[in-house]
Write a protein that holds these residues in place. Structure first.
Motif, PDB file in Angstrom:
ATOM      1  N   SER A  46      26.432  49.373  26.898  1.00  0.00           N
ATOM      2  CA  SER A  46      26.720  48.755  28.364  1.00  0.00           C
ATOM      3  C   SER A  46      26.634  49.933  29.767  1.00  0.00           C
ATOM      4  O   SER A  46      26.486  51.005  29.421  1.00  0.00           O
ATOM      5  N   GLN A  47      25.579  48.695  30.258  1.00  0.00           N
ATOM      6  CA  GLN A  47      25.163  49.131  32.075  1.00  0.00           C
ATOM      7  C   GLN A  47      26.840  50.112  32.710  1.00  0.00           C
ATOM      8  O   GLN A  47      26.114  51.363  33.540  1.00  0.00           O
ATOM      9  N   LEU A  48      27.624  49.543  32.800  1.00  0.00           N
ATOM     10  CA  LEU A  48      28.680  50.152  33.377  1.00  0.00           C
ATOM     11  C   LEU A  48      29.885  51.524  32.244  1.00  0.00           C
ATOM     12  O   LEU A  48      30.587  51.632  33.795  1.00  0.00           O
ATOM     13  N   VAL A  49      29.350  51.634  31.368  1.00  0.00           N
ATOM     14  CA  VAL A  49      29.887  53.245  31.362  1.00  0.00           C
ATOM     15  C   VAL A  49      29.590  54.293  32.005  1.00  0.00           C
ATOM     16  O   VAL A  49      27.772  54.007  32.443  1.00  0.00           O
ATOM     17  N   GLY A  50      30.058  54.866  32.719  1.00  0.00           N
ATOM     18  CA  GLY A  50      30.326  55.671  33.343  1.00  0.00           C
ATOM     19  C   GLY A  50      30.293  55.588  34.446  1.00  0.00           C
ATOM     20  O   GLY A  50      29.721  56.272  35.974  1.00  0.00           O
ATOM     21  N   ARG A  51      30.227  54.333  35.635  1.00  0.00           N
ATOM     22  CA  ARG A  51      30.074  53.862  36.980  1.00  0.00           C
ATOM     23  C   ARG A  51      31.048  52.978  36.662  1.00  0.00           C
ATOM     24  O   ARG A  51      32.121  52.645  35.999  1.00  0.00           O
ATOM     25  N   THR A  52      31.177  53.143  38.114  1.00  0.00           N
ATOM     26  CA  THR A  52      33.034  51.695  38.424  1.00  0.00           C
ATOM     27  C   THR A  52      32.342  50.941  38.542  1.00  0.00           C
ATOM     28  O   THR A  52      31.476  49.735  38.079  1.00  0.00           O
ATOM     29  N   ALA A  53      33.488  49.581  38.479  1.00  0.00           N
ATOM     30  CA  ALA A  53      33.307  48.442  38.229  1.00  0.00           C
ATOM     31  C   ALA A  53      32.587  47.721  39.228  1.00  0.00           C
ATOM     32  O   ALA A  53      31.977  48.195  40.123  1.00  0.00           O
ATOM     33  N   PRO A  54      31.393  46.461  39.157  1.00  0.00           N
ATOM     34  CA  PRO A  54      31.078  45.439  40.327  1.00  0.00           C
ATOM     35  C   PRO A  54      32.152  45.367  41.051  1.00  0.00           C
ATOM     36  O   PRO A  54      33.400  44.970  40.366  1.00  0.00           O
ATOM     37  N   GLY A  55      31.613  45.222  42.521  1.00  0.00           N
ATOM     38  CA  GLY A  55      32.357  44.671  43.678  1.00  0.00           C
ATOM     39  C   GLY A  55      32.105  42.328  42.687  1.00  0.00           C
ATOM     40  O   GLY A  55      32.081  42.313  42.456  1.00  0.00           O
ATOM     41  N   PHE A  56      34.074  42.759  42.837  1.00  0.00           N
ATOM     42  CA  PHE A  56      34.239  41.363  43.483  1.00  0.00           C
ATOM     43  C   PHE A  56      35.836  40.711  43.277  1.00  0.00           C
ATOM     44  O   PHE A  56      36.869  41.314  44.218  1.00  0.00           O
ATOM     45  N   ASP A  57      36.220  39.472  43.844  1.00  0.00           N
ATOM     46  CA  ASP A  57      37.267  38.770  44.192  1.00  0.00           C
ATOM     47  C   ASP A  57      37.316  37.651  43.302  1.00  0.00           C
ATOM     48  O   ASP A  57      37.241  36.702  44.205  1.00  0.00           O
ATOM     49  N   LEU A  58      38.350  37.959  42.613  1.00  0.00           N
ATOM     50  CA  LEU A  58      39.435  36.453  42.248  1.00  0.00           C
ATOM     51  C   LEU A  58      39.975  35.502  42.631  1.00  0.00           C
ATOM     52  O   LEU A  58      41.128  36.447  42.796  1.00  0.00           O
ATOM     53  N   PRO A  59      40.378  34.817  42.726  1.00  0.00           N
ATOM     54  CA  PRO A  59      41.445  33.932  42.879  1.00  0.00           C
ATOM     55  C   PRO A  59      42.369  33.946  41.824  1.00  0.00           C
ATOM     56  O   PRO A  59      42.361  34.566  40.481  1.00  0.00           O
ATOM     57  N   PRO A  60      43.678  34.240  42.160  1.00  0.00           N
ATOM     58  CA  PRO A  60      44.545  33.770  40.765  1.00  0.00           C
ATOM     59  C   PRO A  60      44.743  33.297  40.344  1.00  0.00           C
ATOM     60  O   PRO A  60      44.467  31.888  40.777  1.00  0.00           O
ATOM     61  N   LEU A  61      45.618  33.309  39.121  1.00  0.00           N
ATOM     62  CA  LEU A  61      45.932  31.747  38.189  1.00  0.00           C
ATOM     63  C   LEU A  61      47.522  31.794  39.263  1.00  0.00           C
ATOM     64  O   LEU A  61      48.459  31.947  38.525  1.00  0.00           O
ATOM     65  N   GLU A  62      47.651  31.054  39.542  1.00  0.00           N
ATOM     66  CA  GLU A  62      48.307  30.413  40.555  1.00  0.00           C
ATOM     67  C   GLU A  62      50.075  30.589  39.718  1.00  0.00           C
ATOM     68  O   GLU A  62      51.118  30.844  40.296  1.00  0.00           O
ATOM     69  N   SER A  63      49.820  29.835  38.826  1.00  0.00           N
ATOM     70  CA  SER A  63      51.267  29.271  37.825  1.00  0.00           C
ATOM     71  C   SER A  63      51.871  30.729  37.586  1.00  0.00           C
ATOM     72  O   SER A  63      53.126  31.305  36.877  1.00  0.00           O
ATOM     73  N   ALA A  64      51.310  31.694  37.176  1.00  0.00           N
ATOM     74  CA  ALA A  64      51.399  32.922  36.409  1.00  0.00           C
ATOM     75  C   ALA A  64      52.689  33.978  37.033  1.00  0.00           C
ATOM     76  O   ALA A  64      52.505  34.719  36.826  1.00  0.00           O
TER      77      ALA A  64
END
Length: 190
Positions: A46-64
């Motif tokens: 994985s290219q992510l190991v050793g790095r911070t997570a990429p930027g994202f903004d996800l909606p919730p599962l509203e019923s949860a």
């Protein structure tokens, strides 16, 4: 004119044999690696190991009734935690779910990303199997999974207390993975 093949064409007759021999040699090397333990079929880099997570903004599962999930939520957690990509239609996700529930009961933060799933199906899954997630985002189009380099679900990432990706597991978290990999990593990065 002679019907005998020309010398150059004769070499073309050997090309399939050469390809088959090369493939056989590679397969043999893989089997030897599996036998000696030096080849891990799940060890997809994985290219992510050793790095911070990429930027994202996800909606919730509203019923949860859980908060949505964004990359900002992965910073400042203060202890190592997991990010788990899962889906209700994923059979291996059912296999790993008891281990995620176990980690959540032990106080390990588990953040969920529901991958290409229908909201009612995801809610039914959580109602039936339990909800181990502190936060849960819905990646219905799968864009965030692409940015993380996800090959398929389930896939789990361990991040340290500073939000740096330290480990990745493609496949279900089994009791063996929990004991041999995740447990030691949680202690190491605590």
């Amino acid at each position: 004119m002679s019907d005998a093949p020309k010398p150059r064409r004769r070499w073309l007759l050997y090309a399939p044999l050469g390809i088959a021999m090369a493939g056989s040699a590679g397969f043999y090397a893989m089997l030897r690696g599996l036998q000696s333990g030096s080849y891990d079929p799940r060890g997809v880099p994985s290219q992510l190991v050793g790095r911070t997570a990429p930027g994202f903004d996800l909606p919730p599962l509203e019923s949860a009734n859980l908060p949505a999930l964004a990359d900002a939520d992965l910073r400042g957690v203060g202890r190592p935690f997991l990010v788990n990509f899962w889906a209700s239609w994923c059979v291996p996700c059912i296999v790993e779910h008891p281990q995620l529930m176990h980690l959540a009961r032990r106080g390990v933060p588990v953040f969920g990303i529901n991958y290409k799933d229908r909201a009612p199906d995801a809610q039914t899954f959580l109602t039936r199997h339990g909800n181990p997630f502190r936060r849960l985002g819905r990646d219905e189009p799968g864009r965030v999974a692409i940015d993380w380099g996800v090959y398929g679900v389930p896939e789990t990432y361990l991040l340290d207390k500073d939000g740096i990706v330290r480990w990745r597991w493609a496949g279900p978290v089994t009791p063996e993975v929990l004991e041999q990999d995740i447990g030691p990593l949680l202690r190491r990065y605590a």
